[in-house]
Design a protein around this motif. Sequence first.
Motif, PDB file in Angstrom:
ATOM      1  N   PHE A  55      47.845 -36.559   2.818  1.00 17.82           N
ATOM      2  CA  PHE A  55      48.826 -36.869   1.791  1.00 17.82           C
ATOM      3  C   PHE A  55      50.216 -36.819   2.427  1.00 17.82           C
ATOM      4  O   PHE A  55      50.485 -35.975   3.295  1.00 17.82           O
ATOM      5  N   HIS A  56      51.110 -37.673   1.973  1.00 14.12           N
ATOM      6  CA  HIS A  56      52.489 -37.586   2.444  1.00 14.12           C
ATOM      7  C   HIS A  56      53.122 -36.348   1.827  1.00 14.12           C
ATOM      8  O   HIS A  56      53.099 -36.170   0.607  1.00 14.12           O
ATOM      9  N   ILE A 273      50.766 -29.655  -2.313  1.00  9.69           N
ATOM     10  CA  ILE A 273      49.545 -29.907  -1.532  1.00  9.69           C
ATOM     11  C   ILE A 273      49.503 -28.919  -0.371  1.00  9.69           C
ATOM     12  O   ILE A 273      50.504 -28.707   0.318  1.00  9.69           O
ATOM     13  N   SER A 274      48.347 -28.338  -0.137  1.00  8.46           N
ATOM     14  CA  SER A 274      48.158 -27.468   1.013  1.00  8.46           C
ATOM     15  C   SER A 274      47.853 -28.298   2.251  1.00  8.46           C
ATOM     16  O   SER A 274      47.060 -29.243   2.197  1.00  8.46           O
ATOM     17  N   PHE A 275      48.485 -27.947   3.390  1.00  4.62           N
ATOM     18  CA  PHE A 275      48.165 -28.647   4.631  1.00  4.62           C
ATOM     19  C   PHE A 275      46.699 -28.462   5.001  1.00  4.62           C
ATOM     20  O   PHE A 275      46.091 -29.339   5.621  1.00  4.62           O
ATOM     21  N   ARG A 279      43.446 -33.388   4.416  1.00  8.09           N
ATOM     22  CA  ARG A 279      42.486 -34.415   4.836  1.00  8.09           C
ATOM     23  C   ARG A 279      41.527 -34.794   3.716  1.00  8.09           C
ATOM     24  O   ARG A 279      40.867 -35.842   3.784  1.00  8.09           O
ATOM     25  N   TYR A 280      41.459 -33.967   2.666  1.00  3.95           N
ATOM     26  CA  TYR A 280      40.621 -34.340   1.519  1.00  3.95           C
ATOM     27  C   TYR A 280      41.153 -35.569   0.797  1.00  3.95           C
ATOM     28  O   TYR A 280      40.528 -36.039  -0.163  1.00  3.95           O
ATOM     29  N   VAL A 281      42.272 -36.100   1.254  1.00  7.44           N
ATOM     30  CA  VAL A 281      42.733 -37.392   0.740  1.00  7.44           C
ATOM     31  C   VAL A 281      41.646 -38.445   0.922  1.00  7.44           C
ATOM     32  O   VAL A 281      41.553 -39.404   0.141  1.00  7.44           O
ATOM     33  N   ASN A 282      40.794 -38.260   1.939  1.00  6.15           N
ATOM     34  CA  ASN A 282      39.716 -39.221   2.189  1.00  6.15           C
ATOM     35  C   ASN A 282      38.618 -39.156   1.147  1.00  6.15           C
ATOM     36  O   ASN A 282      37.720 -40.006   1.135  1.00  6.15           O
TER      37      ASN A 282
END
Length: 572
Positions: A55-56, A273-275, A279-282
Amino acid sequence: MKLFTPLFVLLWIWSFQVYGQEAPPPPDEPQKLIPPIKPPISLSGNFGELRPNHFHSGLDMRTGGHTGVPVHAVADGYVTRVAISPTGYGRAVYINHPNGITTVYGHLERLMPRLERYVRRIQYKREHFAVNLTIPRDSFPVKQGDVIAWSGNAGSSGGPHLHFEIRDTQTQRPQNGLKWHFPITDNIPPKMISLYAYSFPSTGVYEDKRYPTVYYSSAYHLKGNPVLKVNGPTAFGIQAVDYLNASWSKCGIYSAQLIVDQDTIFGFRISDISFAETRYVNSLADYAERERYGRWVHRLFRQPGNKLDIYTVDKNNGIVNFTDDKIHNVKVITADAYGNQSTLEFQVKSTPPDSTQRHDNGARIFSYQKDNYFQADNLKLKVPAGALYDDLPFHFEEGETPEGCYAPLQKIQDKYTPLQKAMRVAIRPDSLPDSLQNKALLVMVDPDGQKWSAGGEFEKGWVVGYPRSFGNFSVAVDTVPPTIRSLSIKEHKHLMNPKHIRFRIKDNLSGIDKYRGKIDGKWALFVYDPKYDLLTYTIDPSRLELGKTHQLKLTITDAKDNQSVYTATFYK
């Protein structure tokens, strides 16, 4: 396996209904923030926007297409960290503030002079360009409005701009910066481009259909106003973007809700959003749709291996089991951070349960909850627990050995299936000479035979690597050293640029691993910009004695220890 059926040509209908309002204030905000660059502010990217594998996490502020725009501290505080890297944010400054937030300023061209000198001293002491420095609290206090840097295009930047973030200091969790009352106008609701309807015919398999939308009567509708036929487990997704008044850039939506017969089934809100979860953006996004067609689609359902905490409503993971013989009213509501909303309304016709049986397709199922192992003649594979977002009907096929490779092509699933974690891939090479074992690596091979490095090392007869995506793999060797082309020194002796010494450096396969430049036998600070393959030394009179001939030596090494050396003399 995901099936796609294009039904219509995309039709854009612009709507200008206005629901504009001031963004809600963040909780317990004791201090007003000023903009980090001089207004007017125009965004090319907003918080929570879907990006490849993340996520941005901030606001991308335009700088007029050029670098060197003054960047201001948005509030009183102190510099707590400076990170310099060839990738990511490039050159970034982190400032802690008394109200419990940290602000981040990325892709910078240069820092305020005293901080620039401080960082450079450490770079020369460590003899390394990339540094990640924790700054003592009292070293660099700043006041609101102080110029702390100048904007640039460093790191993984697609063009000159300022990347600006607001984080919670304690958790370092990025927050939606639009909640801090910056002078940014937005009274344009999100644009609903198309609806996706997903059915689930068997374990781990879904099929989708795409329906373009049109706008009329104060809402979006499906083009042609069809009643969608559904049966059994069904879910939806929405392709939507947001625009702000001073920008034509496609930005991301803030929230979405799925409502069936006035019952809110599913919803999300991207306020922070947690860093660790980015990656769960996918999984939030329809990964295959982006890989195939470049479309960003927000899923309005949740895969069981998706651990994002942005969901506000989650009934049965957003999957509706349509088993009656009725027509149902469905509504999707999207919103931006300023409260502007858009609504999509449509109907579905449910089919009785005798036509909703799910079928087992006989494929081997990889579990998202457990470690998964697979072995073939030339392949050993481990997909760890948590790497998948849902159970997966696994597919494998062995092909012919690609030209220039040392193993048959291992077709592991497909590139349209995302991975949250790296998998372990071991491929047995064929006829690999002992002398080339230390040069062997995994490569991904596209249908045209082009190869990309997937890393890896030779271990006891196998080449083992840890790629983070499925695809077609083989084994190749890299024996070719990087190339070095001087852009500033002619014939290894004539300096053509009075301010900079530049080189174009490239590697054919494994990639540039390290570089080292020396002038008159002393380490020199060369700045690497991989997106342009550029390596730059800026003449520094404080460290380079002028008015004499100098000896330059540049050594470039790739990931398989192939090395190139460039030497020159120049007068400066």
